[in-house]
Structure formats: C-alpha cells, structure tokens
Design an enzyme around this catalytic site. Structure first.
Site, mmCIF file in Angstrom:
data_model
loop_
_atom_site.group_PDB
_atom_site.id
_atom_site.type_symbol
_atom_site.label_atom_id
_atom_site.label_comp_id
_atom_site.label_asym_id
_atom_site.label_seq_id
_atom_site.Cartn_x
_atom_site.Cartn_y
_atom_site.Cartn_z
ATOM 1 N N LYS A 41 15.758 -11.435 11.163
ATOM 2 C CA LYS A 41 14.882 -12.391 11.707
ATOM 3 C C LYS A 41 15.352 -13.961 11.110
ATOM 4 O O LYS A 41 14.976 -14.770 11.865
ATOM 5 C CB LYS A 41 13.371 -12.203 11.127
ATOM 6 C CG LYS A 41 12.716 -11.039 11.285
ATOM 7 C CD LYS A 41 11.253 -10.703 10.595
ATOM 8 C CE LYS A 41 10.829 -9.512 10.625
ATOM 9 N NZ LYS A 41 9.582 -9.265 9.789
ATOM 10 N N GLY A 42 16.226 -13.817 10.145
ATOM 11 C CA GLY A 42 16.206 -15.021 9.327
ATOM 12 C C GLY A 42 17.245 -15.930 10.464
ATOM 13 O O GLY A 42 17.131 -17.298 10.179
ATOM 14 N N GLU A 97 24.199 -15.757 11.977
ATOM 15 C CA GLU A 97 23.569 -15.601 10.648
ATOM 16 C C GLU A 97 22.668 -16.843 10.039
ATOM 17 O O GLU A 97 23.438 -17.830 10.237
ATOM 18 C CB GLU A 97 24.359 -14.759 9.918
ATOM 19 C CG GLU A 97 23.985 -14.066 8.708
ATOM 20 C CD GLU A 97 23.122 -13.135 8.889
ATOM 21 O OE1 GLU A 97 21.998 -13.601 9.367
ATOM 22 O OE2 GLU A 97 23.505 -12.139 8.454
ATOM 23 N N ASP A 98 21.859 -16.203 9.170
ATOM 24 C CA ASP A 98 21.232 -17.516 8.398
ATOM 25 C C ASP A 98 22.012 -17.620 7.330
ATOM 26 O O ASP A 98 22.340 -19.012 6.907
ATOM 27 C CB ASP A 98 19.730 -17.037 8.099
ATOM 28 C CG ASP A 98 19.688 -15.624 7.339
ATOM 29 O OD1 ASP A 98 20.759 -14.823 7.444
ATOM 30 O OD2 ASP A 98 18.511 -15.287 7.049
ATOM 31 N N ASP A 101 25.926 -13.848 2.220
ATOM 32 C CA ASP A 101 26.057 -14.073 0.683
ATOM 33 C C ASP A 101 27.038 -12.993 0.167
ATOM 34 O O ASP A 101 28.034 -13.344 -0.113
ATOM 35 C CB ASP A 101 24.393 -13.504 0.643
ATOM 36 C CG ASP A 101 24.043 -13.178 -1.174
ATOM 37 O OD1 ASP A 101 24.859 -14.114 -1.666
ATOM 38 O OD2 ASP A 101 23.184 -12.393 -1.321
ATOM 39 N N PHE A 150 18.756 -18.691 -4.692
ATOM 40 C CA PHE A 150 18.009 -18.286 -3.632
ATOM 41 C C PHE A 150 17.300 -19.166 -2.797
ATOM 42 O O PHE A 150 16.240 -20.129 -3.394
ATOM 43 C CB PHE A 150 16.832 -17.173 -4.319
ATOM 44 C CG PHE A 150 16.464 -16.116 -3.260
ATOM 45 C CD1 PHE A 150 17.257 -15.138 -2.783
ATOM 46 C CD2 PHE A 150 15.178 -16.674 -2.438
ATOM 47 C CE1 PHE A 150 16.525 -14.461 -1.951
ATOM 48 C CE2 PHE A 150 14.787 -15.604 -1.568
ATOM 49 C CZ PHE A 150 15.448 -14.620 -1.192
ATOM 50 N N ASP A 157 13.646 -16.233 4.213
ATOM 51 C CA ASP A 157 12.393 -15.742 3.522
ATOM 52 C C ASP A 157 12.348 -15.330 2.213
ATOM 53 O O ASP A 157 13.644 -14.960 1.770
ATOM 54 C CB ASP A 157 11.663 -14.683 4.384
ATOM 55 C CG ASP A 157 12.478 -13.378 4.231
ATOM 56 O OD1 ASP A 157 13.664 -13.431 4.627
ATOM 57 O OD2 ASP A 157 11.946 -12.374 3.860
ATOM 58 N N ARG A 163 9.590 -18.749 6.065
ATOM 59 C CA ARG A 163 10.346 -18.579 7.301
ATOM 60 C C ARG A 163 10.266 -20.120 8.053
ATOM 61 O O ARG A 163 11.152 -20.669 8.418
ATOM 62 C CB ARG A 163 10.618 -17.445 8.185
ATOM 63 C CG ARG A 163 10.865 -16.157 7.651
ATOM 64 C CD ARG A 163 10.909 -15.137 8.658
ATOM 65 N NE ARG A 163 11.212 -13.799 8.151
ATOM 66 C CZ ARG A 163 12.146 -13.479 7.647
ATOM 67 N NH1 ARG A 163 13.500 -14.090 7.584
ATOM 68 N NH2 ARG A 163 12.080 -11.976 7.166
HETATM 69 P P1 IMP Z 1 25.031 -10.217 2.754
HETATM 70 O O1 IMP Z 1 25.877 -11.237 3.253
HETATM 71 O O2 IMP Z 1 25.056 -9.059 3.409
HETATM 72 O O3 IMP Z 1 24.562 -10.368 1.133
HETATM 73 O O4 IMP Z 1 23.472 -10.482 3.343
HETATM 74 C C1 IMP Z 1 23.124 -11.628 3.694
HETATM 75 C C2 IMP Z 1 21.465 -11.443 4.032
HETATM 76 O O5 IMP Z 1 20.763 -11.553 2.708
HETATM 77 C C3 IMP Z 1 20.756 -12.609 4.819
HETATM 78 O O6 IMP Z 1 20.988 -12.387 6.157
HETATM 79 C C4 IMP Z 1 19.674 -12.905 4.186
HETATM 80 O O7 IMP Z 1 18.623 -12.066 4.932
HETATM 81 C C5 IMP Z 1 19.846 -12.278 2.915
HETATM 82 N N1 IMP Z 1 19.833 -13.407 1.894
HETATM 83 C C6 IMP Z 1 20.883 -13.602 1.127
HETATM 84 N N2 IMP Z 1 20.551 -14.597 0.553
HETATM 85 C C7 IMP Z 1 19.382 -15.181 0.640
HETATM 86 C C8 IMP Z 1 18.724 -16.359 0.203
HETATM 87 O O8 IMP Z 1 18.989 -17.154 -0.844
HETATM 88 N N3 IMP Z 1 17.345 -16.182 0.550
HETATM 89 C C9 IMP Z 1 17.046 -15.384 1.759
HETATM 90 N N4 IMP Z 1 17.650 -14.621 2.096
HETATM 91 C C10 IMP Z 1 18.993 -14.260 1.641
HETATM 92 MG MG MG Z 2 19.339 -12.160 7.235
#
Ligand code: IMP
Ligand code: MG
Length: 172
Positions: A41-42, A97-98, A101, A150, A157, A163
């Site tokens: 949803k992000g 993507e939001d 990470d 974070f 969220d 959000r």
């Molecule tokens: P990754 O790159 O697979 O670790 O995951 C990325 C996802 O983790 C994002 O799409 C978010 O949903 C979540 N995420 C990672 N860091 C944050 C943050 O600081 N705040 C909120 N969601 C986060």
């Molecule tokens: Mg996400």
C-alpha cells in the site's frame, strides 16, 4: 500515548522532487507510454502524485507483496495481489515503491516481472535507505536517499498508521 513525529521531508520538498522525477520520466520515455506498477500500500500516494505530473500517456497497475522474516532474518517475499502477464508483456514498466530498504522485495518483484517480457523495466522509489541493503539493488529513479531510520507518512506506515501524513517523518 500520542507519538511525536519530526518532519524529515516536507510536503513541498517532496512535491518539488516528484515534479523533477516526472520530468525525467517524460524525457526518458518521450514518444512512448509507461505503465506505473504501484506496490500497495505504501507507494500509492507517491504513485498518484507522480502520475499526475507525467505528461506522456500513463497506465496504472497495482501489486501487493507480503514479506515474511525467517528466524535468521532471511526474508522471503510472496505476492498477495498480482497482475496477469499480458498487462506486463511489451509494456514500458516502471515499478513504483515507497522505500528500498534491504532490497529483498524489489529484487524478487523485478525478477518476477522480467520473466513476463516487458518492453523495458525500471524501478522508481520515493525513498532509498541505501546503507540498509542486504541484497544488492539499485533504483533507477530515486526521490531521496535517507539514512537508517524508520520513517512514516506519505504512504509509509507503522502498523498501518500514519500513511496519510502529507510529509515523511521520523517517530521520536
Ligand atoms: P525491503 O527493501 O525488501 O527491505 O522492503 C521494503 C519495504 O519495507 C517497504 O516497501 C516498506 O513496506 C517497508 N519499510 C522499510 N523501511 C520502512 C520505513 O522506514 N518505514 C515504513 N516502512 C518501511
Ligand atoms: Mg511497501
């Protein structure tokens, strides 16, 4: 107890950057159309604001991933909502993507979409926590590189909360 949230990126700063990203996409795909593949949803808020500022034809599709952290934090990613292959094949796809990470989610989603033969595939993320990568991954369009903190707001969220904040902030 009410959380205190410090503004990291204001609405104005974000919207200015989104306008720049849209202009870059307009230039890179001039004469073509693009399919924005928004990850729920992000990325919804970011995808909509970006789409509104792109002037070439835009199509929008949505997917949702679920990530599960294993005991040794070997995260695996599965699809909660997917789109059919024909919505990807031959299209200029930009995954929206939001935040990037660890890089796990996007590396899985990118691989999955590449198998469906898009005309091209790029990744656009509002935020990039570059120092947090577990899997090597580079975004093609990145709004802001931020540190290992974070963040919430502008779609992001914590337990589904915050959000709707019009800015990106850090919970103090
Ligand atoms: P990754 O790159 O697979 O670790 O995951 C990325 C996802 O983790 C994002 O799409 C978010 O949903 C979540 N995420 C990672 N860091 C944050 C943050 O600081 N705040 C909120 N969601 C986060
Ligand atoms: Mg996400």
């Amino acid at each position: 107890m009410k959380d205190t949230i410090d503004v990291l990126l204001s609405e104005d700063v974000i919207n200015t950057r989104i306008r720049e990203l849209a202009a870059q996409i307009d230039a890179d795909y001039a004469g073509e159309s693009v399919t924005l593949l928004c990850t729920l949803k992000g990325a919804v808020f970011f995808a909509c604001e970006l789409a509104k500022r792109i002037t070439i034809p835009v199509f929008m599709e949505f997917i949702q991933t679920a990530s599960y952290e294993g005991t040794q934090s070997t995260g695996t990613v599965s699809m909660k909502l997917d789109i059919p292959e024909e919505d990807v094949a031959g299209k200029h796809l930009i995954i929206i993507e939001d935040v990037i990470d660890t890089g796990r989610t996007l590396s899985v989603v990118k691989e999955m979409m590449l198998k469906r033969n898009p005309a091209s595939l790029k990744v656009c993320s509002l935020l990039d926590k570059h120092e947090c990568r577990v899997v090597p991954f580079e975004g093609d369009y990145v709004g802001f590189t931020i540190g290992n903190e974070f963040v919430v707001g502008y779609g992001l969220d914590v337990d589904q909360k915050y959000r709707n904040l019009p800015y990106v902030g850090v919970i103090r």
